[in-house]
Design a protein around this motif. Structure first.
Motif, short mmCIF file in Angstrom:
data_model
loop_
_atom_site.label_atom_id
_atom_site.label_comp_id
_atom_site.label_asym_id
_atom_site.label_seq_id
_atom_site.Cartn_x
_atom_site.Cartn_y
_atom_site.Cartn_z
N PRO A 42 0.64 -1.21 0.03
CA PRO A 42 -0.05 0.32 -0.16
C PRO A 42 0.86 0.85 0.12
O PRO A 42 1.94 1.13 0.82
N LYS A 44 -0.55 4.14 -1.50
CA LYS A 44 -1.83 5.65 -0.44
C LYS A 44 -3.24 4.50 -0.01
O LYS A 44 -2.75 3.44 -0.07
N LYS A 45 -3.83 5.25 0.33
CA LYS A 45 -5.00 4.17 0.39
C LYS A 45 -5.48 3.88 -0.27
O LYS A 45 -6.53 3.04 0.22
N SER A 46 -5.98 4.14 -0.92
CA SER A 46 -6.42 3.92 -2.25
C SER A 46 -5.41 2.99 -3.35
O SER A 46 -6.37 2.72 -4.39
N ILE A 47 -4.37 3.08 -3.31
CA ILE A 47 -3.49 2.26 -3.78
C ILE A 47 -2.03 1.82 -3.70
O ILE A 47 -2.19 1.85 -2.47
N ALA A 76 -7.54 -6.21 -3.37
CA ALA A 76 -7.67 -5.00 -3.60
C ALA A 76 -9.26 -4.20 -3.88
O ALA A 76 -9.17 -3.77 -3.17
N ASN A 77 -9.91 -5.35 -5.02
CA ASN A 77 -11.33 -4.79 -5.00
C ASN A 77 -11.51 -5.24 -3.03
O ASN A 77 -12.70 -4.12 -3.13
N ASN A 79 -10.96 -4.49 -0.74
CA ASN A 79 -10.27 -4.34 0.49
C ASN A 79 -10.48 -2.79 0.29
O ASN A 79 -9.66 -1.64 0.84
N PHE A 80 -11.09 -2.31 -1.01
CA PHE A 80 -11.63 -1.17 -1.57
C PHE A 80 -10.17 0.05 -1.93
O PHE A 80 -10.81 1.09 -1.62
N TYR A 81 -9.13 -0.94 -2.33
CA TYR A 81 -8.43 0.25 -3.22
C TYR A 81 -8.43 0.25 -4.95
O TYR A 81 -9.54 -0.68 -5.16
N LYS A 82 -8.86 1.41 -4.96
CA LYS A 82 -9.34 1.97 -6.59
C LYS A 82 -8.06 1.89 -7.29
O LYS A 82 -8.64 1.90 -9.22
N LYS A 131 -6.88 -0.16 -12.81
CA LYS A 131 -7.83 0.83 -12.15
C LYS A 131 -8.63 -1.04 -11.81
O LYS A 131 -8.84 -1.44 -12.40
#
Length: 133
Positions: A42, A44-47, A76-77, A79-82, A131
């Motif tokens: 990780p 970033k929080k979303s990456i 990733a999906n 755990n809400f990563y973008k 993405k």
């Protein structure tokens, strides 16, 4: 090489000097040999950053890379990563585009080591991003 069964082992690890966990999955055959692995960190929080991705050369082209990448995408999906990002050498851009990555930044300096005089060595690469849907 005959592969009777295949296991994906999930391990949590910690990168040296980094308090963030990294996540990795290892492809293991029936003799407990490592056939490939993939690691995400990780950033970033979303990456997530794809830090390691390897398939034994004798097994490349048999779909094992896709199996590992699917595991990483599902993680990733769930755990809400973008997105998943990775810096790669320019010669590997076409391969990663086939895997669903798009160019994020055309030129990117990738640290690959040091000279005996402790000077950094960089190669020019590209920053690609996939993405997560």
């Amino acid at each position: 090489m005959f592969i009777k069964t295949l296991n994906l082992r999930t391990t949590n690890c910690y990168v040296f000097f980094n308090i963030n966990p990294c996540y990795s999955w290892t492809l293991i055959d029936y003799r407990n040999r490592i056939l490939g692995y993939i690691s995400l960190n990780p950033i970033k929080k979303s990456i997530l950053e794809l830090t390691d991705f390897y398939i034994c050369p004798s097994l490349q082209g048999n779909g094992y890379g896709w199996k590992l990448l699917d595991k990483a995408n599902n993680f990733a999906n769930e755990n809400f990563y973008k997105a998943i990002r990775t810096p790669i050498p320019l010669k590997q851009v076409q391969l990663f585009k086939l895997l669903g990555f798009d160019s994020k930044d055309t030129y990117y300096d990738i640290f690959v080591g040091e000279t005996p005089q402790k000077k950094p060595i960089y190669i020019t690469g590209a920053l690609l991003e996939k993405k997560i849907m």
